[in-house]
Scaffold this motif. Structure first.
Motif, PDB file in Angstrom:
ATOM      1  N   ASN A   1      -1.435   2.661 -13.893  1.00  0.00           N
ATOM      2  CA  ASN A   1      -1.122   1.659 -12.878  1.00  0.00           C
ATOM      3  C   ASN A   1      -0.592   2.312 -11.608  1.00  0.00           C
ATOM      4  O   ASN A   1      -0.952   1.922 -10.494  1.00  0.00           O
ATOM      5  CB  ASN A   1      -0.099   0.659 -13.426  1.00  0.00           C
ATOM      6  CG  ASN A   1      -0.704  -0.276 -14.454  1.00  0.00           C
ATOM      7  OD1 ASN A   1      -1.552  -1.112 -14.146  1.00  0.00           O
ATOM      8  ND2 ASN A   1      -0.287  -0.134 -15.697  1.00  0.00           N
ATOM      9  N   ASP A   2       0.252   3.320 -11.774  1.00  0.00           N
ATOM     10  CA  ASP A   2       0.775   4.060 -10.624  1.00  0.00           C
ATOM     11  C   ASP A   2      -0.358   4.789  -9.904  1.00  0.00           C
ATOM     12  O   ASP A   2      -0.430   4.799  -8.672  1.00  0.00           O
ATOM     13  CB  ASP A   2       1.833   5.063 -11.100  1.00  0.00           C
ATOM     14  CG  ASP A   2       2.334   5.941  -9.974  1.00  0.00           C
ATOM     15  OD1 ASP A   2       2.961   5.417  -9.039  1.00  0.00           O
ATOM     16  OD2 ASP A   2       2.083   7.171 -10.020  1.00  0.00           O
TER      17      ASP A   2
ATOM     18  N   LYS B   1      -2.411   2.643  -7.557  1.00  0.00           N
ATOM     19  CA  LYS B   1      -1.705   2.165  -6.370  1.00  0.00           C
ATOM     20  C   LYS B   1      -1.692   3.212  -5.256  1.00  0.00           C
ATOM     21  O   LYS B   1      -1.264   2.929  -4.134  1.00  0.00           O
ATOM     22  CB  LYS B   1      -0.274   1.758  -6.741  1.00  0.00           C
ATOM     23  CG  LYS B   1      -0.211   0.448  -7.532  1.00  0.00           C
ATOM     24  CD  LYS B   1       1.222   0.077  -7.883  1.00  0.00           C
ATOM     25  CE  LYS B   1       1.298  -1.327  -8.479  1.00  0.00           C
ATOM     26  NZ  LYS B   1       0.444  -1.509  -9.660  1.00  0.00           N
ATOM     27  N   LYS B   2      -2.164   4.408  -5.565  1.00  0.00           N
ATOM     28  CA  LYS B   2      -2.178   5.486  -4.574  1.00  0.00           C
ATOM     29  C   LYS B   2      -3.280   5.262  -3.542  1.00  0.00           C
ATOM     30  O   LYS B   2      -4.213   4.482  -3.738  1.00  0.00           O
ATOM     31  CB  LYS B   2      -2.372   6.833  -5.272  1.00  0.00           C
ATOM     32  CG  LYS B   2      -1.290   7.168  -6.302  1.00  0.00           C
ATOM     33  CD  LYS B   2       0.058   7.384  -5.653  1.00  0.00           C
ATOM     34  CE  LYS B   2       1.141   7.716  -6.668  1.00  0.00           C
ATOM     35  NZ  LYS B   2       0.948   9.008  -7.320  1.00  0.00           N
ATOM     36  N   ASP B   3      -3.201   5.996  -2.451  1.00  0.00           N
ATOM     37  CA  ASP B   3      -4.104   5.811  -1.319  1.00  0.00           C
ATOM     38  C   ASP B   3      -5.322   6.724  -1.436  1.00  0.00           C
ATOM     39  O   ASP B   3      -5.342   7.846  -0.918  1.00  0.00           O
ATOM     40  CB  ASP B   3      -3.354   6.103  -0.014  1.00  0.00           C
ATOM     41  CG  ASP B   3      -4.208   5.831   1.216  1.00  0.00           C
ATOM     42  OD1 ASP B   3      -5.180   5.057   1.092  1.00  0.00           O
ATOM     43  OD2 ASP B   3      -3.916   6.396   2.290  1.00  0.00           O
TER      44      ASP B   3
ATOM     45  N   ASN C   1      -7.692  -2.976  -7.973  1.00  0.00           N
ATOM     46  CA  ASN C   1      -6.858  -2.277  -6.995  1.00  0.00           C
ATOM     47  C   ASN C   1      -7.663  -1.773  -5.802  1.00  0.00           C
ATOM     48  O   ASN C   1      -7.245  -0.855  -5.098  1.00  0.00           O
ATOM     49  CB  ASN C   1      -6.137  -1.111  -7.672  1.00  0.00           C
ATOM     50  CG  ASN C   1      -4.941  -1.558  -8.486  1.00  0.00           C
ATOM     51  OD1 ASN C   1      -3.832  -1.686  -7.967  1.00  0.00           O
ATOM     52  ND2 ASN C   1      -5.159  -1.812  -9.772  1.00  0.00           N
TER      53      ASN C   1
ATOM     54  N   LYS D   1     -10.582  -0.178  -5.427  1.00  0.00           N
ATOM     55  CA  LYS D   1     -11.199   1.144  -5.427  1.00  0.00           C
ATOM     56  C   LYS D   1     -12.688   1.003  -5.764  1.00  0.00           C
ATOM     57  O   LYS D   1     -13.059   0.249  -6.669  1.00  0.00           O
ATOM     58  CB  LYS D   1     -10.563   2.059  -6.485  1.00  0.00           C
ATOM     59  CG  LYS D   1      -9.039   2.120  -6.457  1.00  0.00           C
ATOM     60  CD  LYS D   1      -8.501   2.722  -5.181  1.00  0.00           C
ATOM     61  CE  LYS D   1      -6.982   2.883  -5.268  1.00  0.00           C
ATOM     62  NZ  LYS D   1      -6.384   3.225  -3.953  1.00  0.00           N
TER      63      LYS D   1
END
Length: 331
Positions: free
Chosen positions: A58-59, A62-64, A87, A89
């Motif tokens: 999940n983390d 959330k990254k770019d 998310n 992507k």
């Protein structure tokens, strides 16, 4: 370049990263692994720096970064791809992208709703040598009279299975087996070259784990059959063939194709000049990036259509053989 996150730190992920580096299409920026040690070792082997590492999925999402490449065990593809799309992507997922057609339909619909791309990484259909096969088939389509595709390769994990261990690729829990590991290449051969079959029949040799160690598959078309032989518990050096009445196009392999010959009725065999990619994932990396950057919806829709048919054929084949995955029970 397009920013890229990856799931999976195995040999095929390494090969894909080398392909995107060579083609300058994607830039690796994020890595997910279950352990920090594996992620660090993977990045070190690639001689990469300043790569963000995550051990929480999940983390990670959330990254770019823009696109994720998923090369985890088959049964994990659906949940990871779904989370990626949720998310925002784009997704490149190793074949087969899902365990069943219902999962594929969910991902396809969700990606469409979000305006995102989902690619099934059937790398061999993008290679120059496969494009040459398509060219020959199109030229001689009126004479087309069937095909035989063979892809049998003794698995590096089969000895572990025989020793009483439980490798993912030989379990129904992880949607493994010969059909979903090697057979998917040959089904792609048939679907891209000949279209959707009218009937699918699979005769599997089952292991005690309930998975198919090898088997034979028949795809029935209106005017001919395609016969497929696959296996992960034995080696075969049999060529694959596409028939045009008296003449035959000979492929050295049904999945990892390196050489083509044309054989005529007088047993004259002629080499077919073509090009084989040094890194077999270069072509797909280049094509996926091009489609996204150019917003080439026509080519994207064609590839998505292939993937949809292939995943349907795989499930039909399993059903005909009585092969059930644990993922089927979650429908």
């Amino acid at each position: 370049m397009i920013s890229l996150g990856i799931i999976g730190t195995n040999w095929i992920t390494e090969q894909f990263i080398k392909a995107v580096d060579e083609t300058k299409t994607f830039e690796l920026t994020h890595v997910y692994s279950r352990t920090l040690e594996k992620a660090q070792s993977f990045i070190a082997d690639l001689k990469k720096q300043n790569i963000d590492m995550s051990t929480d999925l999940n983390d990670f999402f959330k990254k770019d970064f823009d696109t994720v490449y998923i090369a985890s065990p088959n049964a994990l593809h659906f949940s990871q791809a779904k989370l990626a799309i949720e998310n925002n992507k784009n997704v490149i997922v190793e074949k087969p992208s899902t365990s069943n057609i219902q999962e594929f339909s969910v991902l396809e619909k969700l990606a469409q709703e979000k305006g995102l791309y989902i690619f099934e990484a059937a790398r061999h259909i993008h290679e120059p040598i496969f494009k040459k096969i398509e060219e020959i088939v199109d030229k001689h389509r009126d004479e087309l009279s069937g095909a035989t595709f063979s892809y049998m390769k003794y698995s590096s994990r089969y000895d572990a299975y025989l020793a009483g261990k439980n490798p993912n690729i030989f379990t129904t829990k992880f949607s493994g087996g010969a059909l979903y590991d090697l057979g998917v290449y040959t089904v792609y051969d048939a679907v891209v070259l000949f279209g959707q079959p009218e009937k699918v029949e699979y005769s599997a040799e089952f292991l005690s784990s309930g998975i198919d160690g090898s088997g034979s598959l028949t795809l029935k078309y209106p005017n001919f059959d395609v016969n497929i032989i696959i296996g992960k518990t034995k080696n075969s050096y049999m060529s694959s063939e596409i028939y045009f009445g008296r003449d035959t196009l000979v492929l050295d392999n049904g999945g990892d194709i390196h050489h083509l010959d044309w054989a005529d009725d007088n047993k004259n065999v002629t080499d077919v000049p073509t090009v084989k990619s040094q890194n077999p994932m270069d072509s797909e990396a280049r094509e996926f990036a091009r489609i996204m950057l150019e917003k080439d919806s026509a080519t994207y829709d064609k590839l998505l259509g292939y993937a949809r048919i292939v995943n349907r054929v795989l499930e039909q084949a399993r059903t005909s053989a009585g092969l059930v995955f644990e993922a089927d029970e979650e429908k």
